[in-house]
Design a protein around this motif. Structure first.
Motif, PDB file in Angstrom:
ATOM      1  N   ALA A 161       0.818  -1.210   0.000  1.00  0.00           N
ATOM      2  CA  ALA A 161       0.000   0.000   0.000  1.00  0.00           C
ATOM      3  C   ALA A 161       0.851   1.260   0.000  1.00  0.00           C
ATOM      4  O   ALA A 161       0.419   2.308  -0.480  1.00  0.00           O
ATOM      5  N   ASP A 162       2.077   1.179   0.526  1.00  0.00           N
ATOM      6  CA  ASP A 162       2.963   2.342   0.609  1.00  0.00           C
ATOM      7  C   ASP A 162       4.390   1.876   0.321  1.00  0.00           C
ATOM      8  O   ASP A 162       5.150   1.574   1.239  1.00  0.00           O
ATOM      9  N   PRO A 163       4.789   1.809  -0.969  1.00  0.00           N
ATOM     10  CA  PRO A 163       6.118   1.302  -1.307  1.00  0.00           C
ATOM     11  C   PRO A 163       7.250   2.074  -0.649  1.00  0.00           C
ATOM     12  O   PRO A 163       8.258   1.481  -0.249  1.00  0.00           O
ATOM     13  N   GLU A 164       7.101   3.390  -0.524  1.00  0.00           N
ATOM     14  CA  GLU A 164       8.187   4.167   0.088  1.00  0.00           C
ATOM     15  C   GLU A 164       8.359   3.824   1.560  1.00  0.00           C
ATOM     16  O   GLU A 164       9.491   3.727   2.057  1.00  0.00           O
ATOM     17  N   ALA A 165       7.254   3.617   2.285  1.00  0.00           N
ATOM     18  CA  ALA A 165       7.352   3.231   3.701  1.00  0.00           C
ATOM     19  C   ALA A 165       8.057   1.891   3.846  1.00  0.00           C
ATOM     20  O   ALA A 165       8.892   1.699   4.742  1.00  0.00           O
ATOM     21  N   MET A 166       7.758   0.964   2.953  1.00  0.00           N
ATOM     22  CA  MET A 166       8.420  -0.332   2.978  1.00  0.00           C
ATOM     23  C   MET A 166       9.904  -0.186   2.676  1.00  0.00           C
ATOM     24  O   MET A 166      10.758  -0.807   3.336  1.00  0.00           O
ATOM     25  N   LEU A 167      10.242   0.642   1.692  1.00  0.00           N
ATOM     26  CA  LEU A 167      11.641   0.868   1.347  1.00  0.00           C
ATOM     27  C   LEU A 167      12.396   1.511   2.506  1.00  0.00           C
ATOM     28  O   LEU A 167      13.539   1.135   2.803  1.00  0.00           O
ATOM     29  N   PHE A 195       8.654   2.287  -9.275  1.00  0.00           N
ATOM     30  CA  PHE A 195       9.865   2.926  -9.779  1.00  0.00           C
ATOM     31  C   PHE A 195      10.149   4.238  -9.054  1.00  0.00           C
ATOM     32  O   PHE A 195      11.306   4.577  -8.796  1.00  0.00           O
ATOM     33  N   GLU A 196       9.105   4.974  -8.747  1.00  0.00           N
ATOM     34  CA  GLU A 196       9.265   6.218  -7.991  1.00  0.00           C
ATOM     35  C   GLU A 196       9.918   5.944  -6.646  1.00  0.00           C
ATOM     36  O   GLU A 196      10.851   6.643  -6.232  1.00  0.00           O
ATOM     37  N   ALA A 197       9.433   4.910  -5.945  1.00  0.00           N
ATOM     38  CA  ALA A 197       9.996   4.569  -4.637  1.00  0.00           C
ATOM     39  C   ALA A 197      11.461   4.177  -4.752  1.00  0.00           C
ATOM     40  O   ALA A 197      12.291   4.580  -3.932  1.00  0.00           O
TER      41      ALA A 197
END
Length: 254
Positions: A161-167, A195-197
């Protein structure tokens, strides 16, 4: 009918060429093949269109099996030999557990739909120490700061749901210089966010070196896949001081 049959065969062949050859092909050449496919279909009505759909299904199958082979090679190559602890996001049914280098100390698998009984059987068959955690992918991963030798994501960023939080969580738990290995389907609506993340999110800029990925696969017409690594940046002086004061853990243990 003979001409239509020839069109069907030609259309299917071109679709399969896109799947099997495009990663080694320039994008312009691949787009030229797409134009050829439409030219082959011209004048024969619905039949070539249906053949293209059938060819596309075959292409997806061909890409799937090639990606499985590449995934095995990526894990074997980039997970350090005798890694003490590895985190795999989106462990699913555990097919990747067979790909880890011998001597890997422990793999922690996170998945909201993890089938723990099945995963235990697979890990025993793979002769790998393994523990699973059933939780959302974007939630705190429960690992100590700077404790992981590698992180593996195969399809997890696209499901998250939130790729950046996972990254960001992965970066927090990775050792400086350790890799995050990704193999992510880019064909769906979540592709741009993935890709953005990986390339330009604040988490990517703050915690990781620039992403290294295969341009041919990332631009594969119709079926793009992001395949590559991002490496955790070396610790800053402030991070070194914090680590000396004791690592933090995100979420409950495991």
């Amino acid at each position: 009918l003979a001409a239509a049959a020839a069109a069907v065969a030609a259309a299917q062949q071109l679709v399969l060429q896109l799947a099997c050859a495009a990663p080694a092909l320039a994008l312009e050449d691949a787009m030229n093949q797409q134009q050829q496919l439409f030219e082959v279909s011209e004048g024969f009505g619905l039949l070539p269109v249906l053949s293209v759909l059938g060819g596309f299904a075959l292409a997806k199958t061909a890409v799937y099996w090639r990606v499985q082979f590449i995934t095995a090679a990526m894990i074997a190559k980039h997970v350090p030999l005798r890694a003490n602890r590895v985190l795999e996001y989106g462990v699913g049914q555990g097919r990747n557990l067979y790909y880890y280098p011998k001597g890997t100390g422990m793999v922690v698998g996170l998945d909201p739909d993890a089938k723990e009984d099945l995963l235990i059987q697979v890990s025993v068959a793979a002769a790998l120490r393994f523990v699973s955690r059933v939780q959302p992918l974007e939630a705190p991963n429960g690992q100590l700061d700077g404790s992981l030798d590698a992180v593996v994501c195969t399809g997890a960023l696209g499901r998250c749901a939130d790729p950046e939080a996972m990254l960001r969580e992965a970066g927090r738990a990775l050792k400086p210089g350790a890799p995050l290995i990704f193999v992510e389907d880019m064909s769906g609506s979540t592709g741009p966010a993935v890709f953005e993340a990986l390339k330009s999110s604040s988490a990517a800029r703050e915690l990781f070196e620039p992403a290294q990925y295969d341009e041919g696969w990332a631009t594969l017409p119709l079926l793009p896949v992001a395949i590559g690594t991002v490496v955790r940046k070396k610790a800053s002086a402030e991070e070194q001081r914090q680590s000396e004061g004791g690592g933090k853990k995100g979420g409950a243990g495991g």
